[in-house]
Structures are given as structure tokens and as C-alpha cells.
Design a protein around this motif. Structure first.
Motif, mmCIF file in Angstrom:
data_model
loop_
_atom_site.group_PDB
_atom_site.id
_atom_site.type_symbol
_atom_site.label_atom_id
_atom_site.label_comp_id
_atom_site.label_asym_id
_atom_site.label_seq_id
_atom_site.Cartn_x
_atom_site.Cartn_y
_atom_site.Cartn_z
ATOM 1 N N GLU A 1 0.834 -1.206 0.000
ATOM 2 C CA GLU A 1 0.000 0.000 0.000
ATOM 3 C C GLU A 1 0.867 1.254 0.000
ATOM 4 O O GLU A 1 0.526 2.250 -0.636
ATOM 5 C CB GLU A 1 -0.947 0.012 1.206
ATOM 6 N N VAL A 2 1.971 1.211 0.713
ATOM 7 C CA VAL A 2 2.902 2.345 0.716
ATOM 8 C C VAL A 2 3.401 2.575 -0.700
ATOM 9 O O VAL A 2 3.362 3.694 -1.212
ATOM 10 C CB VAL A 2 4.079 2.110 1.694
ATOM 11 N N PHE A 3 3.837 1.511 -1.369
ATOM 12 C CA PHE A 3 4.333 1.633 -2.745
ATOM 13 C C PHE A 3 3.228 2.113 -3.683
ATOM 14 O O PHE A 3 3.449 2.959 -4.536
ATOM 15 C CB PHE A 3 4.892 0.301 -3.246
ATOM 16 N N LYS A 4 2.046 1.553 -3.519
ATOM 17 C CA LYS A 4 0.921 1.877 -4.401
ATOM 18 C C LYS A 4 0.518 3.350 -4.292
ATOM 19 O O LYS A 4 0.184 3.984 -5.292
ATOM 20 C CB LYS A 4 -0.266 0.978 -4.047
ATOM 21 N N LEU A 5 0.553 3.897 -3.090
ATOM 22 C CA LEU A 5 0.077 5.265 -2.866
ATOM 23 C C LEU A 5 1.185 6.310 -2.791
ATOM 24 O O LEU A 5 0.901 7.507 -2.675
ATOM 25 C CB LEU A 5 -0.770 5.313 -1.593
ATOM 26 N N ALA A 6 2.429 5.891 -2.871
ATOM 27 C CA ALA A 6 3.547 6.834 -2.733
ATOM 28 C C ALA A 6 3.464 7.990 -3.720
ATOM 29 O O ALA A 6 3.667 9.149 -3.353
ATOM 30 C CB ALA A 6 4.877 6.098 -2.877
ATOM 31 N N SER A 7 3.141 7.704 -4.964
ATOM 32 C CA SER A 7 3.071 8.786 -5.966
ATOM 33 C C SER A 7 1.956 9.772 -5.635
ATOM 34 O O SER A 7 2.096 10.974 -5.874
ATOM 35 C CB SER A 7 2.892 8.220 -7.371
ATOM 36 N N HIS A 8 0.863 9.301 -5.044
ATOM 37 C CA HIS A 8 -0.226 10.198 -4.644
ATOM 38 C C HIS A 8 0.207 11.099 -3.493
ATOM 39 O O HIS A 8 -0.147 12.276 -3.453
ATOM 40 C CB HIS A 8 -1.465 9.394 -4.239
ATOM 41 N N VAL A 9 0.958 10.535 -2.564
ATOM 42 C CA VAL A 9 1.464 11.332 -1.442
ATOM 43 C C VAL A 9 2.398 12.424 -1.958
ATOM 44 O O VAL A 9 2.280 13.589 -1.577
ATOM 45 C CB VAL A 9 2.174 10.438 -0.399
ATOM 46 N N LEU A 10 3.295 12.057 -2.849
ATOM 47 C CA LEU A 10 4.220 13.043 -3.416
ATOM 48 C C LEU A 10 3.475 14.121 -4.195
ATOM 49 O O LEU A 10 3.788 15.306 -4.077
ATOM 50 C CB LEU A 10 5.248 12.349 -4.310
#
Length: 147
Positions: free
Chosen positions: A116-125
Motif C-alpha cells: 500500500e505504501v508503494f501503491k500510494l507513494a506517488s499520490h502522497v508526493l
């Protein structure tokens, strides 16, 4: 018929011993995008009721040490469906030294799957880039000028 765009979010069980934790809503520093502000205003709240500024960035106001929208009796969010993007992505956060990671202060931090961290990392950035563009760039306008 208008199309609803789903906002990315991290779904996590925020209950501990059958009760909502709410820890993230205490002493919360939640930066707001222009979209967040408009969405909350559409619920009938005035910006000056729920916004305070920190270093030029609007954040959710805290009252008595907790988010203005926290129902302290149940530790639930009064505007859950319209909650800010930062809340939807939490406990994922960004820091330059650690990149995108799970906030270790969250009692459920160990329950967040690394996928989930990998999946959503681009959204967080993208969220932090949006905050920077909305409020901290040379071209940023004060929110009060938009109203």
C-alpha cells in the motif's frame, strides 16, 4: 450525469479494542489544498471557521488540542466523506530524509502493508507538490483572494 472522481486513500481499520483511535486527530497538522477548502465550504462551513495558517499554508484548525472536526465522544470525523486529502492518505507521510513512509506515531503503523505504501507513494508526493504549488510558489495566490 456528473462523474465522481475517487480520491486515493489508504483504508485502515482505525479501531482499537472496538473503539476508534482518533490519535491522528490530536495535535494534527493537516495541510489543505484549494480543493479541500472548497469541499468543506460546500458543507456550509466558512473558511475562517476551520482554517489557520502555518508558514503560509492553510491547515485545519485545532481546538483544545484536536482537529475542529473531531467528535471527541466517539473519536470519529464529523466530515468524514469530505475529509481533506492528507487525512485520506494518512498514516502515509512524506519527509525528505525518509521519502514516503508510514507515520510511526500511528498506533496502526505496523498494520499498513508495504504494498500500500508503494501503491500510494506517488499520490502522497503529488499531494505535497500540490500544497507547494497552491501556497508556496511564486505564483500562489492567497486563498482569501479566491473567495
Amino acid at each position: 450525469m456528473p462523474m465522481t472522481i475517487e480520491k486515493p486513500e489508504l483504508r485502515i481499520d482505525c479501531k482499537i479494542n472496538g473503539k476508534f483511535c482518533g490519535a491522528c486527530c490530536y495535535k494534527a497538522v493537516v495541510p489543505l489544498t484549494r480543493e479541500d477548502i472548497k469541499r468543506i465550504e460546500n458543507l456550509g462551513f466558512k473558511a475562517e471557521e476551520f482554517i489557520e495558517f502555518r508558514l503560509g499554508v492553510p491547515i485545519l484548525r485545532n481546538i483544545d488540542g484536536h482537529c475542529i472536526f473531531l467528535d471527541t465522544a466517539t473519536n470519529t470525523c464529523k466530515i468524514y466523506e469530505a475529509r481533506p486529502e492528507a487525512c485520506r492518505l494518512y498514516p502515509l507521510i512524506y519527509s525528505p530524509k525518509l521519502w514516503v513512509h508510514v507515520d510511526p506515531r500511528c498506533p496502526k503503523a505496523k498494520d499498513v502493508p508495504q504494498e500500500e505504501v508503494f501503491k500510494l507513494a506517488s499520490h502522497v508526493l503529488r499531494f505535497y507538490e500540490k500544497i507547494k504549488a497552491d501556497w508556496l510558489s511564486e505564483n500562489a495566490r492567497d486563498y482569501s483572494q479566491d473567495a
